[in-house]
Design an enzyme around this catalytic site. Structure first.
Site, PDB file in Angstrom:
ATOM      1  CG  ASP A 186       8.242  -8.825  -6.748  1.00 41.47           C
ATOM      2  OD1 ASP A 186       8.693  -7.886  -7.408  1.00 41.47           O
ATOM      3  OD2 ASP A 186       7.523  -8.658  -5.736  1.00 41.47           O
ATOM      4  CG  HIS A 227       5.669  -9.172  -1.573  1.00 40.95           C
ATOM      5  ND1 HIS A 227       5.190  -7.917  -1.267  1.00 40.95           N
ATOM      6  CD2 HIS A 227       6.423  -9.014  -2.686  1.00 40.95           C
ATOM      7  CE1 HIS A 227       5.614  -7.042  -2.164  1.00 40.95           C
ATOM      8  NE2 HIS A 227       6.368  -7.693  -3.042  1.00 40.95           N
ATOM      9  CB  SER A 245       1.942   0.316  -5.776  1.00 43.93           C
ATOM     10  OG  SER A 245       0.664   0.242  -5.173  1.00 43.93           O
ATOM     11  CG  ASP A 259       7.954  -5.504 -10.613  1.00 46.30           C
ATOM     12  OD1 ASP A 259       8.132  -6.658 -10.175  1.00 46.30           O
ATOM     13  OD2 ASP A 259       7.934  -4.491  -9.883  1.00 46.30           O
ATOM     14  CG  HIS A 284      -2.566  -2.687  39.340  1.00 46.62           C
ATOM     15  ND1 HIS A 284      -3.895  -3.020  39.347  1.00 46.62           N
ATOM     16  CD2 HIS A 284      -1.930  -3.669  40.036  1.00 46.62           C
ATOM     17  CE1 HIS A 284      -4.070  -4.145  40.013  1.00 46.62           C
ATOM     18  NE2 HIS A 284      -2.883  -4.570  40.447  1.00 46.62           N
ATOM     19  CG  ASP A 294      14.376  -3.748  -4.021  1.00 46.76           C
ATOM     20  OD1 ASP A 294      14.024  -3.695  -5.221  1.00 46.76           O
ATOM     21  OD2 ASP A 294      13.734  -3.192  -3.104  1.00 46.76           O
ATOM     22  CG  HIS A 337      12.072  -4.283  -8.144  1.00 47.33           C
ATOM     23  ND1 HIS A 337      12.201  -5.202  -7.123  1.00 47.33           N
ATOM     24  CD2 HIS A 337      10.828  -4.461  -8.658  1.00 47.33           C
ATOM     25  CE1 HIS A 337      11.071  -5.891  -7.012  1.00 47.33           C
ATOM     26  NE2 HIS A 337      10.220  -5.474  -7.939  1.00 47.33           N
ATOM     27  CD  GLU A 370       8.633  -2.181  -6.430  1.00 41.07           C
ATOM     28  OE1 GLU A 370       7.465  -1.854  -6.682  1.00 41.07           O
ATOM     29  OE2 GLU A 370       8.920  -3.168  -5.723  1.00 41.07           O
ATOM     30  CD  GLU A 371       9.475  -5.855  -3.558  1.00 41.50           C
ATOM     31  OE1 GLU A 371       8.474  -5.330  -3.057  1.00 41.50           O
ATOM     32  OE2 GLU A 371       9.415  -6.759  -4.417  1.00 41.50           O
ATOM     33  NE  ARG A 399      -1.521  -2.022  -2.018  1.00 39.98           N
ATOM     34  CZ  ARG A 399      -0.266  -2.298  -2.343  1.00 39.98           C
ATOM     35  NH1 ARG A 399       0.302  -1.741  -3.405  1.00 39.98           N
ATOM     36  NH2 ARG A 399       0.456  -3.112  -1.595  1.00 39.98           N
TER      37      ARG A 399
HETATM   38  N1  BES Z   1       5.960  -6.315  -8.405  1.00 42.31           N
HETATM   39  C1  BES Z   1       5.267  -5.665  -7.352  1.00 42.31           C
HETATM   40  C2  BES Z   1       4.081  -4.866  -7.841  1.00 42.31           C
HETATM   41  C3  BES Z   1       2.894  -5.713  -8.145  1.00 42.31           C
HETATM   42  C4  BES Z   1       2.186  -6.284  -7.105  1.00 42.31           C
HETATM   43  C5  BES Z   1       2.513  -5.966  -9.426  1.00 42.31           C
HETATM   44  C6  BES Z   1       1.098  -7.081  -7.361  1.00 42.31           C
HETATM   45  C7  BES Z   1       1.455  -6.780  -9.681  1.00 42.31           C
HETATM   46  C8  BES Z   1       0.736  -7.350  -8.659  1.00 42.31           C
HETATM   47  C9  BES Z   1       6.206  -4.760  -6.606  1.00 42.31           C
HETATM   48  O1  BES Z   1       7.479  -5.340  -6.408  1.00 42.31           O
HETATM   49  C10 BES Z   1       5.665  -4.471  -5.247  1.00 42.31           C
HETATM   50  O2  BES Z   1       5.609  -5.355  -4.440  1.00 42.31           O
HETATM   51  N2  BES Z   1       5.321  -3.216  -5.008  1.00 42.31           N
HETATM   52  C11 BES Z   1       4.953  -2.732  -3.710  1.00 42.31           C
HETATM   53  C12 BES Z   1       5.200  -1.251  -3.788  1.00 42.31           C
HETATM   54  C13 BES Z   1       5.298  -0.518  -2.517  1.00 42.31           C
HETATM   55  C14 BES Z   1       6.378  -1.010  -1.610  1.00 42.31           C
HETATM   56  C15 BES Z   1       5.474   0.954  -2.799  1.00 42.31           C
HETATM   57  C16 BES Z   1       3.507  -3.031  -3.408  1.00 42.31           C
HETATM   58  O3  BES Z   1       2.671  -3.072  -4.311  1.00 42.31           O
HETATM   59  O4  BES Z   1       3.216  -3.264  -2.237  1.00 42.31           O
HETATM   60 MN    MN Z   2       8.185  -6.155  -8.114  1.00 47.20          MN
HETATM   61 MN    MN Z   3       7.307  -6.775  -4.737  1.00 44.46          MN
END
Ligand code: BES
Ligand code: MN
Ligand code: MN
Length: 455
Positions: A119, A427, A399, A180, A213, A88, A86, A153-154, A328
């Site tokens: 990422d 992040h 994810s 990723d 109040h 973004d 991705h 993706e993000e 999750r």
């Molecule tokens: N690259 C990550 C996914 C990831 C996170 C892989 C931690 C390995 C370890 C991806 O860019 C991401 O941040 N995904 C989001 C997906 C969501 C927005 C649907 C996530 O996991 O929060």
């Molecule tokens: Mn990613």
């Molecule tokens: Mn990410």
């Protein structure tokens, strides 16, 4: 392969410089003020791919941000590999915590620092440069290759399913590779064989039309902040178990072999805990930390707000409160089912005197790879060759919605060959990419193409 590897060595510095140029574009998909940057970001990548003489390079518009697609199909009789990434990136706040500005990539301590370096721009770039290395030396790729790089993706890949349905023919492949994810530790090549899914919702609790109040009205109507806090507090028991009825019904239990494999990894829990800064580990009773974060589902309140939180005291009964709640998910939980279970339960938990509104925000499905498929041995070999160390199988708690979607659509296994590090600050402020991983990543991708081409 010798030419290819020598080319990767010789051009190491130039590759890093080119990645830095791409990182400068602030491709924050969640921020509407960066819409033009998303287009620019896609164009930057497609221009780089165009220079590599792809048979096709296209920017695929979506209802949101564009994806980039490219293909090289000049290896008749050879398999086709689809590579996904991705383009973004996440927002950058709090900006003041960055040692160097997020979109002015800097090199320090053998790392590149900047938003998106790992990422996922750096990991996409790994494949771009592996492709370049073949084309500039051998003149062709050892297999047919397609590349899809999405721009949402993000923010939950909301328009990806529709795009993949429209472009199903273009995306057809024998194998899929996604870069990723992170490696288990420094220098340990790691194939990720499981990802958690996600279900994200917002719950809003409304009471009076306006703040009241608290002297005149307090005690006479339900306080929405009290109500929401009470609802959230009833979602877990004291041992960390989720109390939503039916929540665990479809959860695939870990097998003895899976638990043994996880336990065999050199996991340093103290170090892991130290990296978080939290005072103690905590989670669902009966599971190790790695099991908890890789293979058990969660329910978390990501934010909660309502009422008065300014300086000093203000005597009110707030008119509303709201919370963002994410789960999750693990196989075989599905976001739609979990949304219904959690939403129904929140409505049941609401005390009298408030109105509850639950809004689904986004989700993604969990993934578990068929690790007995022979392609995993091939990938292990390719990865180990580049790093000079045996490959381990890991899972990740994060994810990537694409992974399950493509695996379901093609029925083909997805290789999650990641080059991040667990403490890469994805992040967060000060995201970094280990430049040795980037370099060996390019070699790993080259070895992977070579090995898959022989199948
Ligand atoms: N690259 C990550 C996914 C990831 C996170 C892989 C931690 C390995 C370890 C991806 O860019 C991401 O941040 N995904 C989001 C997906 C969501 C927005 C649907 C996530 O996991 O929060
Ligand atoms: Mn990613
Ligand atoms: Mn990410």
């Amino acid at each position: 392969m010798d030419n290819v590897l020598a080319y990767i060595d010789k051009n190491r510095e130039r590759f890093v410089g080119e990645l830095a140029e791409w990182v400068k574009i602030p491709a924050i998909s969640s921020d509407p003020t960066h819409k033009a940057d998303m287009q620019k970001n896609a164009e930057h990548l497609s221009a780089e791919l165009g220079k590599l003489g792809a048979d096709r390079v296209e920017i695929w518009p979506t209802a949101g941000h564009p994806a980039v697609f490219a293909e090289w199909l000049k290896a008749p009789g050879r398999p086709t590999l689809l590579v996904y990434g991705h383009h973004d990136v996440q927002p950058v706040d709090p900006l003041e915590k960055w040692v160097s500005p997020p979109f002015e990539p800097a090199i320090r301590d053998g790392r590149m620092w900047g938003r998106g370096v790992v990422d996922d721009k750096g990991q996409v770039h790994i494949h771009v440069k592996a492709i370049e290395a073949f084309l500039k030396t051998v003149g062709k790729l050892p297999l047919n290759l397609k590349l899809i790089v999405e721009g949402e993706e993000e923010i939950g890949s909301e328009n990806l399913d529709a795009l993949m349905r429209d472009k199903a023919k273009d995306l057809a492949a024998d194998f899929v590779c996604v870069s990723d994810t992170a490696m288990f530790g420094r220098g340990i090549p790691s194939l990720c064989v499981g990802l958690r899914g996600l279900m994200y919702l917002e719950v809003r609790v409304d009471g009076p039309n306006t703040d009241l109040h608290s002297g005149s009205f307090g005690g006479g109507v339900t306080n929405p902040v009290n109500a929401l806090a009470r609802m959230i507090s009833r979602l877990h028991d004291d041992d960390g178990k989720i109390l939503v009825p039916g929540f665990y019904d479809k959860v695939l239990t870990l097998t003895k072999a899976e638990r043994d494999e996880i336990a065999s990894l050199p996991f340093d829990e103290k170090e892991w805990l130290a990296s978080t800064g939290a005072p103690a580990v905590f989670g669902e009773k009966g599971y190790s930390t790695l099991e908890r974060v890789w293979a058990r589902p969660t329910l978390d309140c990501c934010g909660i707000h309502g009422g008065f939180a300014g300086e000093g005291a203000k005597t009110i009964i707030p008119s509303f409160a709201s919370a963002k709640v994410s789960c999750r998910l693990v196989p075989n939980q599905e976001p739609e089912e979990i949304e219904k279970l959690v939403g129904d339960h929140l409505r049941r938990l609401a005390p009298p005197g408030v109105r509850v509104t639950v809004t689904y925000l986004h989700g993604g499905r969990p993934y578990l790879a068929p690790t007995d498929h022979p392609v995993f041995e091939v990938a292990k070999r390719a990865f180990a060759k580049a790093f000079g160390r045996p490959t381990v199988f890991i899972r990740e708690g994060g994810s990537i919605p694409f992974v399950r979607t493509i695996a379901d659509a093609t029925g083909k296994p997805c290789l999650l060959m990641g080059f991040g590090q667990p403490d890469e600050n994805a992040h967060a402020p000060n995201e970094w990419l280990d430049l040795e991983n980037y370099h060996l990543g390019i070699k790993s991708a080259a070895y992977l193409y070579d090995e898959l081409g022989k199948l």
